[in-house]
Structure formats: C-alpha cells, structure tokens
Scaffold this motif. Sequence first.
Motif, mmCIF file in Angstrom:
data_model
loop_
_atom_site.group_PDB
_atom_site.id
_atom_site.type_symbol
_atom_site.label_atom_id
_atom_site.label_comp_id
_atom_site.label_asym_id
_atom_site.label_seq_id
_atom_site.Cartn_x
_atom_site.Cartn_y
_atom_site.Cartn_z
ATOM 1 N N ASP A 1 -16.775 -16.181 -6.883
ATOM 2 C CA ASP A 1 -16.418 -17.395 -6.158
ATOM 3 C C ASP A 1 -16.780 -17.215 -4.675
ATOM 4 O O ASP A 1 -17.451 -16.269 -4.305
ATOM 5 N N ASP A 2 -16.296 -18.102 -3.838
ATOM 6 C CA ASP A 2 -16.650 -18.029 -2.418
ATOM 7 C C ASP A 2 -15.808 -17.010 -1.645
ATOM 8 O O ASP A 2 -15.982 -16.846 -0.450
ATOM 9 N N GLY A 3 -14.903 -16.332 -2.305
ATOM 10 C CA GLY A 3 -14.123 -15.266 -1.681
ATOM 11 C C GLY A 3 -12.919 -15.719 -0.893
ATOM 12 O O GLY A 3 -12.227 -14.900 -0.302
ATOM 13 N N THR A 4 -12.621 -16.999 -0.881
ATOM 14 C CA THR A 4 -11.515 -17.492 -0.062
ATOM 15 C C THR A 4 -10.149 -17.003 -0.541
ATOM 16 O O THR A 4 -9.222 -16.911 0.250
ATOM 17 N N THR A 5 -10.035 -16.694 -1.817
ATOM 18 C CA THR A 5 -8.737 -16.243 -2.325
ATOM 19 C C THR A 5 -8.660 -14.727 -2.474
ATOM 20 O O THR A 5 -7.599 -14.193 -2.793
ATOM 21 N N SER A 6 -9.762 -14.024 -2.228
ATOM 22 C CA SER A 6 -9.773 -12.582 -2.439
ATOM 23 C C SER A 6 -8.751 -11.842 -1.585
ATOM 24 O O SER A 6 -8.061 -10.957 -2.066
ATOM 25 N N ILE A 7 -8.657 -12.203 -0.315
ATOM 26 C CA ILE A 7 -7.720 -11.504 0.566
ATOM 27 C C ILE A 7 -6.295 -11.681 0.066
ATOM 28 O O ILE A 7 -5.535 -10.708 -0.016
ATOM 29 N N ASP A 8 -5.917 -12.895 -0.291
ATOM 30 C CA ASP A 8 -4.562 -13.131 -0.797
ATOM 31 C C ASP A 8 -4.319 -12.363 -2.089
ATOM 32 O O ASP A 8 -3.246 -11.777 -2.278
ATOM 33 N N ASN A 9 -5.300 -12.366 -2.985
ATOM 34 C CA ASN A 9 -5.151 -11.626 -4.239
ATOM 35 C C ASN A 9 -4.998 -10.133 -3.981
ATOM 36 O O ASN A 9 -4.145 -9.470 -4.579
ATOM 37 N N ILE A 10 -5.820 -9.589 -3.097
ATOM 38 C CA ILE A 10 -5.742 -8.151 -2.785
ATOM 39 C C ILE A 10 -4.405 -7.812 -2.151
ATOM 40 O O ILE A 10 -3.764 -6.830 -2.520
ATOM 41 N N VAL A 11 -3.978 -8.625 -1.203
ATOM 42 C CA VAL A 11 -2.691 -8.374 -0.542
ATOM 43 C C VAL A 11 -1.554 -8.371 -1.553
ATOM 44 O O VAL A 11 -0.700 -7.471 -1.551
ATOM 45 N N ASN A 12 -1.520 -9.368 -2.428
ATOM 46 C CA ASN A 12 -0.435 -9.458 -3.413
ATOM 47 C C ASN A 12 -0.459 -8.280 -4.388
ATOM 48 O O ASN A 12 0.576 -7.662 -4.655
ATOM 49 N N GLN A 13 -1.625 -7.982 -4.920
ATOM 50 C CA GLN A 13 -1.709 -6.902 -5.901
ATOM 51 C C GLN A 13 -1.492 -5.530 -5.254
ATOM 52 O O GLN A 13 -0.869 -4.649 -5.852
ATOM 53 N N LEU A 14 -1.992 -5.347 -4.034
ATOM 54 C CA LEU A 14 -1.782 -4.076 -3.338
ATOM 55 C C LEU A 14 -0.304 -3.901 -3.000
ATOM 56 O O LEU A 14 0.250 -2.806 -3.139
ATOM 57 N N GLY A 15 0.336 -4.978 -2.575
ATOM 58 C CA GLY A 15 1.775 -4.919 -2.300
ATOM 59 C C GLY A 15 2.565 -4.528 -3.541
ATOM 60 O O GLY A 15 3.474 -3.689 -3.474
ATOM 61 N N ASP A 16 2.203 -5.111 -4.680
ATOM 62 C CA ASP A 16 2.881 -4.765 -5.936
ATOM 63 C C ASP A 16 2.637 -3.301 -6.306
ATOM 64 O O ASP A 16 3.551 -2.608 -6.764
ATOM 65 N N ALA A 17 1.404 -2.821 -6.115
ATOM 66 C CA ALA A 17 1.077 -1.429 -6.454
ATOM 67 C C ALA A 17 1.856 -0.457 -5.565
ATOM 68 O O ALA A 17 2.379 0.556 -6.046
ATOM 69 N N ILE A 18 1.964 -0.761 -4.279
ATOM 70 C CA ILE A 18 2.710 0.112 -3.362
ATOM 71 C C ILE A 18 4.190 0.084 -3.697
ATOM 72 O O ILE A 18 4.861 1.124 -3.690
ATOM 73 N N ASP A 19 4.717 -1.099 -3.988
ATOM 74 C CA ASP A 19 6.125 -1.209 -4.371
ATOM 75 C C ASP A 19 6.412 -0.365 -5.611
ATOM 76 O O ASP A 19 7.391 0.391 -5.645
ATOM 77 N N LYS A 20 5.545 -0.467 -6.621
ATOM 78 C CA LYS A 20 5.720 0.319 -7.843
ATOM 79 C C LYS A 20 5.638 1.818 -7.539
ATOM 80 O O LYS A 20 6.413 2.612 -8.071
ATOM 81 N N PHE A 21 4.721 2.200 -6.653
ATOM 82 C CA PHE A 21 4.554 3.600 -6.261
ATOM 83 C C PHE A 21 5.819 4.143 -5.598
ATOM 84 O O PHE A 21 6.323 5.204 -5.965
ATOM 85 N N VAL A 22 6.338 3.417 -4.633
ATOM 86 C CA VAL A 22 7.535 3.879 -3.912
ATOM 87 C C VAL A 22 8.722 3.975 -4.856
ATOM 88 O O VAL A 22 9.487 4.940 -4.825
ATOM 89 N N ARG A 23 8.862 3.007 -5.753
ATOM 90 C CA ARG A 23 9.981 3.019 -6.695
ATOM 91 C C ARG A 23 9.830 4.094 -7.779
ATOM 92 O O ARG A 23 10.791 4.406 -8.472
ATOM 93 N N SER A 24 8.636 4.672 -7.894
ATOM 94 C CA SER A 24 8.435 5.722 -8.893
ATOM 95 C C SER A 24 9.018 7.059 -8.452
ATOM 96 O O SER A 24 9.164 7.966 -9.260
ATOM 97 N N GLY A 25 9.358 7.178 -7.183
ATOM 98 C CA GLY A 25 9.870 8.452 -6.668
ATOM 99 C C GLY A 25 11.340 8.651 -6.963
ATOM 100 O O GLY A 25 12.065 7.738 -7.346
ATOM 101 N N THR A 26 11.755 9.879 -6.784
ATOM 102 C CA THR A 26 13.149 10.252 -6.962
ATOM 103 C C THR A 26 13.726 10.631 -5.605
ATOM 104 O O THR A 26 13.109 11.400 -4.867
ATOM 105 N N VAL A 27 14.880 10.089 -5.287
ATOM 106 C CA VAL A 27 15.562 10.451 -4.056
ATOM 107 C C VAL A 27 16.564 11.544 -4.383
ATOM 108 O O VAL A 27 17.418 11.380 -5.255
ATOM 109 N N THR A 28 16.419 12.656 -3.691
ATOM 110 C CA THR A 28 17.343 13.776 -3.856
ATOM 111 C C THR A 28 18.149 13.896 -2.573
ATOM 112 O O THR A 28 17.586 13.914 -1.483
#
Length: 72
Positions: free
Chosen positions: A24-51
């Motif tokens: 496509d013309d790329g107009t939605t790519s930034i929003d898609n990347i931001v949303n998916q990257l945010g979800d990936a980072i959130d999942k990553f942080v929540r995968s850790g164990t707090v001791t």
Amino acid sequence: MPLDIATLKKDIKKLLTEENTKRDDGTTSIDNIVNQLGDAIDKFVRSGTVTTTVTTTGSASAQAGTGTGSIS
C-alpha cells in the motif's frame, strides 16, 4: 522465569516482515508498527520474574515492611 528475549526478537521480526510485504502507500505502517511493537515489548516485560527480599518489622500478627528486588 527470565525475560524472554528470543520471543521479543521473533515478534519484532514478524511485524517488520509483515509490514515489508505490504504494497500500500505506507500511511498505516507507522501506526501498525507502533501498536505491534508496543504489544511485543509489553509481552516481553511481563515475561520476567520479579524477585524481591522483604524486610519486616512488627509482631507476628501485625507486619509492615518494604521490598527491593530486580526483574530477570
């Protein structure tokens, strides 16, 4: 459980590959990347164990304390 860096890398690669294959013309790519990257980072942080170590004061029936620790 330690932070899951392998899954984070896999998720980032997946989202970038998906965006790269779009024609496509790329107009939605930034929003898609931001949303998916945010979800990936959130999942990553929540995968850790707090001791933590908690130091308490008080009697056996009335405890107060604070804790300090790290995420792994």
